[in-house]
Design a protein around this motif. Structure first.
Motif, mmCIF file in Angstrom:
data_model
loop_
_atom_site.group_PDB
_atom_site.id
_atom_site.type_symbol
_atom_site.label_atom_id
_atom_site.label_comp_id
_atom_site.label_asym_id
_atom_site.label_seq_id
_atom_site.Cartn_x
_atom_site.Cartn_y
_atom_site.Cartn_z
ATOM 1 N N ASN A 137 0.837 -1.169 -0.096
ATOM 2 C CA ASN A 137 -0.051 0.034 0.096
ATOM 3 C C ASN A 137 0.973 1.230 -0.031
ATOM 4 O OD1 ASN A 137 -1.643 2.199 1.764
ATOM 5 N ND2 ASN A 137 -2.938 0.850 0.715
ATOM 6 N N PHE A 138 1.111 1.888 -1.188
ATOM 7 C CA PHE A 138 1.987 2.926 -1.206
ATOM 8 C C PHE A 138 1.728 4.061 -0.201
ATOM 9 C CE2 PHE A 138 3.942 6.928 -2.718
ATOM 10 C CZ PHE A 138 5.321 6.275 -2.860
ATOM 11 N N PRO A 139 0.337 4.663 -0.143
ATOM 12 C CA PRO A 139 0.211 5.576 0.841
ATOM 13 C C PRO A 139 0.551 5.315 2.286
ATOM 14 C CG PRO A 139 -1.718 5.515 -0.534
ATOM 15 C CD PRO A 139 -0.673 4.350 -0.805
ATOM 16 N N THR A 140 0.715 4.013 2.767
ATOM 17 C CA THR A 140 1.168 3.615 4.084
ATOM 18 C C THR A 140 2.710 3.652 3.882
ATOM 19 O OG1 THR A 140 -0.695 2.220 4.481
ATOM 20 C CG2 THR A 140 1.108 1.764 5.537
ATOM 21 N N GLN A 141 3.367 3.371 3.079
ATOM 22 C CA GLN A 141 4.577 3.340 2.802
ATOM 23 C C GLN A 141 5.164 4.751 2.991
ATOM 24 O OE1 GLN A 141 6.569 0.467 3.131
ATOM 25 N NE2 GLN A 141 4.459 -0.315 3.682
ATOM 26 N N PHE A 142 4.449 5.665 2.045
ATOM 27 C CA PHE A 142 4.695 6.929 2.092
ATOM 28 C C PHE A 142 4.722 7.689 3.406
ATOM 29 C CE2 PHE A 142 3.304 11.340 1.278
ATOM 30 C CZ PHE A 142 4.613 11.993 1.003
ATOM 31 N N PHE A 143 3.710 7.460 4.004
ATOM 32 C CA PHE A 143 3.596 7.925 5.370
ATOM 33 C C PHE A 143 4.913 7.303 6.543
ATOM 34 C CE2 PHE A 143 2.285 7.749 10.053
ATOM 35 C CZ PHE A 143 2.140 9.331 9.924
ATOM 36 N N GLN A 144 4.963 6.089 6.281
ATOM 37 C CA GLN A 144 6.291 5.634 7.049
ATOM 38 C C GLN A 144 7.404 6.339 6.795
ATOM 39 O OE1 GLN A 144 6.127 1.263 6.364
ATOM 40 N NE2 GLN A 144 4.336 1.012 7.505
ATOM 41 N N TRP A 145 7.695 6.532 5.526
ATOM 42 C CA TRP A 145 8.895 7.458 5.104
ATOM 43 C C TRP A 145 8.732 8.621 5.605
ATOM 44 C CZ3 TRP A 145 9.021 11.816 1.896
ATOM 45 C CH2 TRP A 145 10.433 12.192 1.595
ATOM 46 N N LEU A 146 7.863 9.235 5.718
ATOM 47 C CA LEU A 146 7.488 10.913 6.218
ATOM 48 C C LEU A 146 7.588 10.940 7.459
ATOM 49 C CD1 LEU A 146 6.686 13.447 4.232
ATOM 50 C CD2 LEU A 146 4.480 12.968 4.953
ATOM 51 N N ALA A 147 7.214 10.141 8.430
ATOM 52 C CA ALA A 147 7.200 10.080 9.650
ATOM 53 C C ALA A 147 8.152 10.784 10.611
ATOM 54 C CB ALA A 147 6.659 8.785 10.397
ATOM 55 N N PRO A 148 9.394 10.204 10.177
ATOM 56 C CA PRO A 148 10.510 10.908 10.956
ATOM 57 C C PRO A 148 10.799 12.358 10.474
ATOM 58 C CG PRO A 148 11.354 8.644 9.762
ATOM 59 C CD PRO A 148 9.691 9.337 9.293
ATOM 60 N N PHE A 149 10.307 12.898 9.451
ATOM 61 C CA PHE A 149 10.286 14.245 9.230
ATOM 62 C C PHE A 149 9.437 15.155 9.773
ATOM 63 C CE2 PHE A 149 12.061 12.140 5.230
ATOM 64 C CZ PHE A 149 12.917 12.327 5.490
#
Length: 205
Positions: A137-149
């Motif tokens: 699920n790309f939106p989920t993966q995108f949020f996981q990448w975004l979370a540290p920022f």
């Protein structure tokens, strides 16, 4: 012929069948397109087509998955950075570039959820990736990448479900309109402002 060569040949035949089906589905329509039409256009034997695809519906699903996977692979690659601005703007560039390079497949993927023959399948697939296969699920993966920022204060703190629509929504709307006429200059002119708008919508600074 060794096993690797046989595998490559089999995949090549499968791709030629999918490649033949795509323009037929877009121009003739799914209902009016027959497996024989696809066989003639691909040059494959009847046996080869049914070896790869049980029926026309399964072929249509496979074609959708090919496009979806190809697009997601490109988007995942754009996130191979530790810079939030580079990742977010790169995501928009990658998204638009994929549609520019694969306009027919892009149109097929874009319209799939609204079609009678794929709509239910797309809905089930989307739900499945949310609940069972989050790694797809790309939106989920995108949020996981975004979370540290977000945690570092570089990106706005917003409800998780709004991040991906804010970044991709305007580009998706543009791509949908662009696919009607496919004017190259319009795509080139749109990339930078859409990418910068995506970054501004999420930047905390």
């Amino acid at each position: 012929m060794d096993s690797l060569e046989r595998s490559a040949t089999t995949e090549s035949r499968r791709q030629s069948i999918l490649g033949a089906a795509l323009p037929l589905f877009l121009t003739k329509g799914f209902t009016e397109t027959t497996m024989e039409d696809i066989r003639q256009r691909s040059g494959a034997s009847t046996g080869s087509i049914y070896h790869h695809f049980e029926n026309k519906e399964m072929l249509a699903r496979a074609l959708y998955l090919e496009g979806r996977t190809s697009l997601h692979d490109v988007l995942f690659t754009a996130l191979a950075t530790s810079d939030p601005r580079e990742g977010i703007t790169g995501l928009v560039y990658a998204y638009l570039r994929w549609y520019e390079q694969h306009p027919d497949l892009g149109q097929y993927v874009m319209q799939a959820g609204d079609t009678e023959y794929l709509g239910a399948y797309v809905k089930v697939l989307r739900q499945k990736t949310k609940t069972v296969l989050p790694e797809e699920n790309f939106p989920t993966q995108f949020f996981q990448w975004l979370a540290p920022f977000v945690e570092a204060g570089a990106v706005k703190c917003l409800p998780q479900h709004v991040y991906f629509p804010l970044v991709i929504g305007p580009s998706r709307d543009f791509a949908r309109r662009w696919l009607r006429d496919r004017i190259a200059s319009e795509m080139q002119e749109a990339r930078e402002p859409l990418a910068e708008a995506a970054w501004v919508s999420l930047s905390a600074g």
